[in-house]
Design an enzyme around this catalytic site. Structure first.
Site: not given
Ligand code: NAD
Length: 485
Positions: A181, A256, A290, A387
């Protein structure tokens, strides 16, 4: 697709059981180019029914050709995927630059890293062995490394290609069948990768891709009883949801979740060597990494010099459209720009040492932000602990080694840390004391090393990806004890 359109496939479809199909709802979502706010294309808005079909297709693959393949045969296919990725580096880089907003050369490096993961894991496929265990008289005992079954992969928008390489690459290597996904903000290279994988001969159903919204397709994937392992990269709140869903099905997860990674610069450091890393580790991918180093802790004896030289480097950073390949591109979205701007507002009481510059012709609809270096930041300030996930770094002065370790270990996170010092005893001492999954000595990130196990402690998550360690994580051990007298 027209000849000038860089998207050479139909982006509105999901890959399920080797076939490209629309979401069962028929719904789509828009993808936006963060460099200018324009619409790129529509992608499928996958949901629970599509996830269910993908899981069933993965189960069928495990029962079929894919499940019957030898490790060597799997390895050859994964290596071939890597070769095709290398042949398509430029096309993939353009998609990633357009979708994520990262400068073209950074997107190119990500495509090469994806190929490298496939090469590494393809070559490793037939080199992961069980053991024989000396036991009581009359027994022969050995272990088998077996796949979990169907693995779920939830990938964020910041490094789609690299994260797919390290997670899907390792899972397929161990003989799992994967349901991927990708993030709703950026999923073109996930779809392109799937096309390439099919072209390389990956059997139908071994890899399935269902784009969609996290709370819909993502949540359906994590809750599905047919999933046997989940690998998630993203935010802490979503990671908690993912782990909670996995707990209900009693399946393992690899999380992660980012970090607040420090670099510790001591008075005896080689500053010429350190300087490029100090800045780049905070600004690469506009800080949306990250393992970004958003904290630079500097000993007082060299603090003023490091501050001056980092400020100079910041002053030279230009920010603009991804395709212009400047030092920095836009953030992923207007929403992310708003989040990071909120953090900048929290720094109103701090000293701004320097800022980069957004080029004058950058489209007003793009998600551009000046990279900002804050100086003399107390270790307990919000900007030194939370972060930010944007191009913001804080400089924190310290006097003693003990104080540096205390500040470095004072956040909830623990992903990466680095030590800049010529003192070998200090290097060894601190490598043990720092709370982090990876510690670098006189470098930062070791050029991304696909061979190096990666993952965090604390709120940075748990489990390890990359290297051979990922192959252990994407497999389970069966013990066979034979009594033969
Ligand atoms: P997020 O964690 O919401 O999204 C990451 C992934 O998880 C996406 O594919 C998203 O569709 C999916 N996702 C979202 N809600 C979900 C749920 N309920 N169940 C299963 N999967 C779900 O992150 P975001 O909204 O894209 O970004 C917000 C914050 O997250 C950023 O500001 C940052 O701090 C952090 N982030 C961290 C990383 C990393 O590499 N560690 C990467 C992206 C974002």
């Amino acid at each position: 697709m027209s000849e000038t359109n860089p998207i050479w496939f139909d982006p509105t479809l999901c890959l399920i059981g080797g076939k490209w199909v629309p979401a069962q709802s028929g719904e789509t979502l828009p993808l936006v180019n963060p460099s200018d706010g324009s619409a790129i294309c529509q992608i499928a808005r996958g949901g629970a029914a599509d996830i269910d079909a993908a899981v069933q297709a993965a189960e069928a693959a495990l029962e079929g050709d894919w499940g019957r393949m030898t490790a060597l045969e799997r390895g050859r296919i994964i290596t071939r995927i890597g070769q095709l990725v290398l042949e398509n580096v430029e096309r993939l880089a353009v998609l990633e630059a357009m979708d994520v907003g990262k400068p073209l050369s950074q997107a190119r490096a990500d495509a090469i890293a994806l190929a490298r993961y496939c090469e590494f894991y393809g070559g490793a496929a037939d080199k992961v062995h069980g053991q024989t265990i000396p036991f009581m008289e009359g027994y022969t005992v050995y272990t088998l490394r077996e796949p979990h079954g169907v693995t779920g992969h939830i990938v964020p928008w910041n490094y789609p290609m690299q994260i797919i390489g390290r997670s899907v690459g390792a899972a397929l290597t161990m003989g799992n069948a994967a349901v991927l996904k990708p993030a709703e903000e950026a999923c073109l290279t996930a779809l392109a990768f799937a096309h390439i994988a099919m072209e390389a001969g990956l059997p139908a159903g071994a890899l399935n891709v269902v784009p969609g919204i996290g709370a819909e397709a993502g949540a359906a994937l994590t809750a599905h009883p047919g999933i046997h392992h989940i690998s998630f990269t993203g935010s802490v709140p979503t990671g908690i949801l993912v782990q909670t869903a996995a707990a209900k099905n009693v399946i393992p997860v690899t999380l992660e979740l980012g970090g607040k990674s420090p670099q510790l610069v001591f008075d005896d450091a080689d500053l010429d060597a350190a300087l490029p890393f100090l800045v780049n580790a905070g600004c690469q991918n506009a800080g949306q990494t990250c393992s970004a180093s958003s904290r630079v802790l500097v000993q007082r004896g060299v603090y003023d010099e490091v501050k001056r030289r980092m400020a100079e480097a910041y002053g030279a950073i230009t920010v603009g459209p991804a395709m212009e390949d400047l030092r920095m591109g836009p953030l992923i979205s207007a929403r992310q720009k708003e989040i990071v701007s909120g953090f900048l507002a929290k720094g109103a009481d701090l000293t701004v040492a320097a800022q980069g510059e957004v080029v004058g012709h950058a489209p007003a609809e793009g998600a551009y932000l000046c990279p900002t270096l804050f100086a003399d930041v107390p270790g307990d300030h919000a900007l030194a602990r939370d972060e930010i996930f944007g191009p913001v770094q804080v400089l924190i002065p310290f006097d003693t080694e003990e104080e540096a370790v205390k500040i470095a270990n004072s956040t909830d996170y623990g992903l990466v840390a680095s030590i800049w010092s010529r003192d070998g005893s200090r290097q060894m001492r601190l490598a043990k004391k720092l709370h982090a999954g990876q510690v670098f000595i006189n470098n930062y990130g070791a050029a991304g090393g696909v061979e190096l196990p990666f993952g965090g402690v604390g709120k940075s998550g748990h489990g390890r990806e990359k290297g051979f360690e990922a192959l252990y994580g994407f497999s389970q051990l069966k013990t066979v004890a034979a009594y033969h007298g």
